[in-house]
Each structure stands twice: as structure tokens, then as C-alpha cells.
Design a protein around this motif. Structure first.
Motif, PDB file in Angstrom:
ATOM      1  N   PRO A   1     -18.165  -5.368 -50.201  1.00 46.20           N
ATOM      2  CA  PRO A   1     -17.084  -6.192 -50.768  1.00 46.20           C
ATOM      3  C   PRO A   1     -15.937  -6.389 -49.782  1.00 46.20           C
ATOM      4  O   PRO A   1     -15.647  -5.512 -48.971  1.00 46.20           O
ATOM      5  CB  PRO A   1     -16.597  -5.379 -51.968  1.00 46.20           C
ATOM      6  CG  PRO A   1     -17.624  -4.359 -52.214  1.00 46.20           C
ATOM      7  CD  PRO A   1     -18.366  -4.139 -50.943  1.00 46.20           C
ATOM      8  N   GLU A   2     -15.319  -7.544 -49.876  1.00 45.26           N
ATOM      9  CA  GLU A   2     -14.099  -7.828 -49.118  1.00 45.26           C
ATOM     10  C   GLU A   2     -12.950  -7.716 -50.105  1.00 45.26           C
ATOM     11  O   GLU A   2     -12.828  -8.533 -50.999  1.00 45.26           O
ATOM     12  CB  GLU A   2     -14.140  -9.242 -48.548  1.00 45.26           C
ATOM     13  CG  GLU A   2     -15.273  -9.499 -47.592  1.00 45.26           C
ATOM     14  CD  GLU A   2     -15.383 -10.970 -47.218  1.00 45.26           C
ATOM     15  OE1 GLU A   2     -14.460 -11.760 -47.553  1.00 45.26           O
ATOM     16  OE2 GLU A   2     -16.392 -11.328 -46.608  1.00 45.26           O
TER      17      GLU A   2
ATOM     18  N   ASN B   1     -14.542  -9.799 -53.286  1.00 39.89           N
ATOM     19  CA  ASN B   1     -15.657 -10.735 -53.345  1.00 39.89           C
ATOM     20  C   ASN B   1     -16.901 -10.049 -52.819  1.00 39.89           C
ATOM     21  O   ASN B   1     -16.842  -9.271 -51.864  1.00 39.89           O
ATOM     22  CB  ASN B   1     -15.374 -11.969 -52.483  1.00 39.89           C
ATOM     23  CG  ASN B   1     -14.219 -12.766 -53.020  1.00 39.89           C
ATOM     24  OD1 ASN B   1     -13.072 -12.407 -52.830  1.00 39.89           O
ATOM     25  ND2 ASN B   1     -14.519 -13.823 -53.715  1.00 39.89           N
ATOM     26  N   VAL B   2     -18.038 -10.377 -53.425  1.00 37.64           N
ATOM     27  CA  VAL B   2     -19.312  -9.832 -52.999  1.00 37.64           C
ATOM     28  C   VAL B   2     -20.395 -10.867 -53.304  1.00 37.64           C
ATOM     29  O   VAL B   2     -20.224 -11.707 -54.197  1.00 37.64           O
ATOM     30  CB  VAL B   2     -19.600  -8.474 -53.702  1.00 37.64           C
ATOM     31  CG1 VAL B   2     -19.889  -8.649 -55.158  1.00 37.64           C
ATOM     32  CG2 VAL B   2     -20.705  -7.716 -53.024  1.00 37.64           C
ATOM     33  N   SER B   3     -21.482 -10.825 -52.559  1.00 41.92           N
ATOM     34  CA  SER B   3     -22.645 -11.663 -52.834  1.00 41.92           C
ATOM     35  C   SER B   3     -23.699 -10.795 -53.498  1.00 41.92           C
ATOM     36  O   SER B   3     -23.962  -9.677 -53.046  1.00 41.92           O
ATOM     37  CB  SER B   3     -23.218 -12.240 -51.544  1.00 41.92           C
ATOM     38  OG  SER B   3     -22.298 -13.105 -50.946  1.00 41.92           O
TER      39      SER B   3
ATOM     40  N   VAL C   1     -19.108  -0.095 -54.322  1.00 46.61           N
ATOM     41  CA  VAL C   1     -20.199  -1.047 -54.123  1.00 46.61           C
ATOM     42  C   VAL C   1     -20.473  -1.171 -52.629  1.00 46.61           C
ATOM     43  O   VAL C   1     -19.554  -1.302 -51.834  1.00 46.61           O
ATOM     44  CB  VAL C   1     -19.847  -2.424 -54.738  1.00 46.61           C
ATOM     45  CG1 VAL C   1     -20.899  -3.460 -54.393  1.00 46.61           C
ATOM     46  CG2 VAL C   1     -19.689  -2.303 -56.245  1.00 46.61           C
ATOM     47  N   ARG C   2     -21.729  -1.119 -52.250  1.00 44.17           N
ATOM     48  CA  ARG C   2     -22.131  -1.232 -50.852  1.00 44.17           C
ATOM     49  C   ARG C   2     -23.317  -2.183 -50.721  1.00 44.17           C
ATOM     50  O   ARG C   2     -24.073  -2.393 -51.662  1.00 44.17           O
ATOM     51  CB  ARG C   2     -22.539   0.143 -50.284  1.00 44.17           C
ATOM     52  CG  ARG C   2     -21.391   1.112 -50.184  1.00 44.17           C
ATOM     53  CD  ARG C   2     -20.422   0.690 -49.091  1.00 44.17           C
ATOM     54  NE  ARG C   2     -19.185   1.431 -49.153  1.00 44.17           N
ATOM     55  CZ  ARG C   2     -18.018   0.947 -49.575  1.00 44.17           C
ATOM     56  NH1 ARG C   2     -17.922  -0.281 -49.993  1.00 44.17           N
ATOM     57  NH2 ARG C   2     -16.941   1.686 -49.587  1.00 44.17           N
TER      58      ARG C   2
ATOM     59  N   GLU D   1     -17.125  -7.015 -66.030  1.00 42.42           N
ATOM     60  CA  GLU D   1     -17.699  -5.673 -66.165  1.00 42.42           C
ATOM     61  C   GLU D   1     -18.600  -5.393 -64.980  1.00 42.42           C
ATOM     62  O   GLU D   1     -19.265  -6.292 -64.468  1.00 42.42           O
ATOM     63  CB  GLU D   1     -18.502  -5.557 -67.461  1.00 42.42           C
ATOM     64  CG  GLU D   1     -18.998  -4.162 -67.720  1.00 42.42           C
ATOM     65  CD  GLU D   1     -19.642  -4.003 -69.092  1.00 42.42           C
ATOM     66  OE1 GLU D   1     -20.527  -3.143 -69.195  1.00 42.42           O
ATOM     67  OE2 GLU D   1     -19.256  -4.708 -70.032  1.00 42.42           O
ATOM     68  N   LEU D   2     -18.631  -4.145 -64.553  1.00 42.52           N
ATOM     69  CA  LEU D   2     -19.443  -3.706 -63.423  1.00 42.52           C
ATOM     70  C   LEU D   2     -20.075  -2.375 -63.750  1.00 42.52           C
ATOM     71  O   LEU D   2     -19.406  -1.474 -64.259  1.00 42.52           O
ATOM     72  CB  LEU D   2     -18.565  -3.553 -62.172  1.00 42.52           C
ATOM     73  CG  LEU D   2     -19.156  -2.808 -60.982  1.00 42.52           C
ATOM     74  CD1 LEU D   2     -20.310  -3.586 -60.379  1.00 42.52           C
ATOM     75  CD2 LEU D   2     -18.088  -2.544 -59.946  1.00 42.52           C
ATOM     76  N   GLN D   3     -21.367  -2.265 -63.482  1.00 41.50           N
ATOM     77  CA  GLN D   3     -22.063  -0.981 -63.576  1.00 41.50           C
ATOM     78  C   GLN D   3     -22.852  -0.785 -62.302  1.00 41.50           C
ATOM     79  O   GLN D   3     -23.555  -1.695 -61.854  1.00 41.50           O
ATOM     80  CB  GLN D   3     -23.014  -0.932 -64.771  1.00 41.50           C
ATOM     81  CG  GLN D   3     -22.318  -0.896 -66.093  1.00 41.50           C
ATOM     82  CD  GLN D   3     -23.298  -0.769 -67.248  1.00 41.50           C
ATOM     83  OE1 GLN D   3     -24.488  -0.559 -67.048  1.00 41.50           O
ATOM     84  NE2 GLN D   3     -22.795  -0.893 -68.451  1.00 41.50           N
ATOM     85  N   LEU D   4     -22.726   0.403 -61.719  1.00 42.87           N
ATOM     86  CA  LEU D   4     -23.507   0.747 -60.544  1.00 42.87           C
ATOM     87  C   LEU D   4     -24.863   1.234 -61.022  1.00 42.87           C
ATOM     88  O   LEU D   4     -24.951   2.039 -61.941  1.00 42.87           O
ATOM     89  CB  LEU D   4     -22.803   1.833 -59.743  1.00 42.87           C
ATOM     90  CG  LEU D   4     -21.367   1.502 -59.326  1.00 42.87           C
ATOM     91  CD1 LEU D   4     -20.742   2.697 -58.639  1.00 42.87           C
ATOM     92  CD2 LEU D   4     -21.315   0.285 -58.447  1.00 42.87           C
ATOM     93  N   LEU D   5     -25.926   0.752 -60.405  1.00 43.84           N
ATOM     94  CA  LEU D   5     -27.284   1.117 -60.801  1.00 43.84           C
ATOM     95  C   LEU D   5     -27.934   1.946 -59.706  1.00 43.84           C
ATOM     96  O   LEU D   5     -27.449   1.994 -58.583  1.00 43.84           O
ATOM     97  CB  LEU D   5     -28.115  -0.137 -61.061  1.00 43.84           C
ATOM     98  CG  LEU D   5     -27.577  -1.107 -62.100  1.00 43.84           C
ATOM     99  CD1 LEU D   5     -28.458  -2.343 -62.177  1.00 43.84           C
ATOM    100  CD2 LEU D   5     -27.483  -0.437 -63.457  1.00 43.84           C
ATOM    101  N   GLY D   6     -29.061   2.575 -60.048  1.00 40.79           N
ATOM    102  CA  GLY D   6     -29.810   3.328 -59.060  1.00 40.79           C
ATOM    103  C   GLY D   6     -29.252   4.715 -58.855  1.00 40.79           C
ATOM    104  O   GLY D   6     -28.478   5.235 -59.653  1.00 40.79           O
ATOM    105  N   GLY D   7     -29.638   5.318 -57.739  1.00 36.15           N
ATOM    106  CA  GLY D   7     -29.221   6.674 -57.422  1.00 36.15           C
ATOM    107  C   GLY D   7     -27.794   6.727 -56.930  1.00 36.15           C
ATOM    108  O   GLY D   7     -27.081   5.734 -56.900  1.00 36.15           O
TER     109      GLY D   7
END
Length: 163
Positions: free
Chosen positions: A17-18, A30-32, A70-71, A104-110
């Protein structure tokens, strides 16, 4: 009549993200996000990956959370609304844009990159913001400490029941 403008995306981040701050102090990130599906090619009959890229914008606290956690490559769940716009590029050509304004944002995965090894079998979403920092202190306690007995649901009742 009421109307609905809602978008739900589950995809992978294409870049970090920027995060920037407006003169008012409001955070913007912002993110893609890439979403992929498979389809069968009409001519060859082969399965082809069809990837769509989405521009997602976060505001305020959600922007700060996105900037911190977020990465690139990380799977995320995003809810938001569509926002259409126009701009004129450097050569004078008018271009149309479609942005998703995230609510809304949810981080998924490990939890890779967060001090713990990745757990690829974990499909449960991680909600932003992450748990408080008190959890690692609890994990540092010795395993030999007495574990609480499973509760039967009646442990908190008094012995002075009148019947």
C-alpha cells in the motif's frame, strides 16, 4: 427507492500500500488487488487464467491498518463501494477510472511476516486490526502452569439453593 452500491473482493495484493496524508490529516492508502478465475479457451480448449486488477482506496484508520499489515502477495477480503471518475492524461486524452472505496478489510491466510511462521492450512480470516500485544506475553508463560478445568456450566452457582 433505495439503491445498493456494494463490492466484495477476495484476492491478492499486487503491491504494498501507498499511505499518504491529506492536508486535513486524513490518511489515505491505495493498493491493487488481483482476482483470478479460470475459463476454457474457445479455440484451443485449454484452461486459461483470467486475472482482473482492482484499485482499492482505504481512508482514515483503515488506511493506517492497511499500510501496516497489508503486503504484496497477501490475500485479503475487502468490502466497499464503486466510485467512477475521469481524468485527463498528459497527452490530453480523457480516461475513465473505477475505484473501490473500502469500508471493511480482513487479512486472510497465515500470519507470515508478523513474527510467526506461515500456516497455509488456516482458512479463517484475520480481522483488522490484529489482536492486542498482550497475547505474546501469555504465550511466554511456561506450559507446566496448571490449566483450568473444563467448566460444566454450573461452577458459578452457590451451594445455598433453596430447594
Amino acid at each position: 427507492m433505495a439503491s445498493v452500491n456494494k463490492v466484495i473482493l477476495v484476492g491478492n495484493c499486487g503491491r504494498d500500500p501507498e499511505v499518504r496524508y491529506l492536508p486535513s490529516g486524513q490518511a489515505v492508502a491505495n493498493v491493487s488487488v488481483a482476482t483470478s478465475s479460470k475459463r476454457k479457451d474457445r479455440n484451443t480448449g485449454e484452461m486459461v487464467d483470467d486475472t482482473q486488477w482492482h484499485r482499492v482506496t482505504f481512508y482514515d484508520r483503515l488506511a493506517e491498518i492497511a499500510g501496516e499489515y497489508v503486503r504484496k502477495g497477501r490475500p485479503i477480503y475487502v468490502e466497499g463501494r464503486l466510485k467512477y471518475g475521469k481524468y485527463t492524461d498528459q497527452s490530453g486524452v480523457e480516461k475513465n477510472t473505477v475505484d473501490i472505496i473500502a469500508t471493511e478489510l480482513q487479512l486472510l491466510g497465515g500470519r507470515e511476516g508478523m513474527g510467526q511462521p506461515a500456516d497455509d492450512g488456516d482458512a479463517a480470516p484475520r480481522r483488522a486490526p490484529p489482536p492486542s500485544r498482550a497475547a505474546p506475553a501469555a504465550a511466554a508463560r511456561p506450559a507446566a502452569a496448571a490449566a483450568p478445568k473444563p467448566s460444566s456450566g454450573f461452577d458459578d452457582l452457590d451451594d445455598d439453593i433453596p430447594f
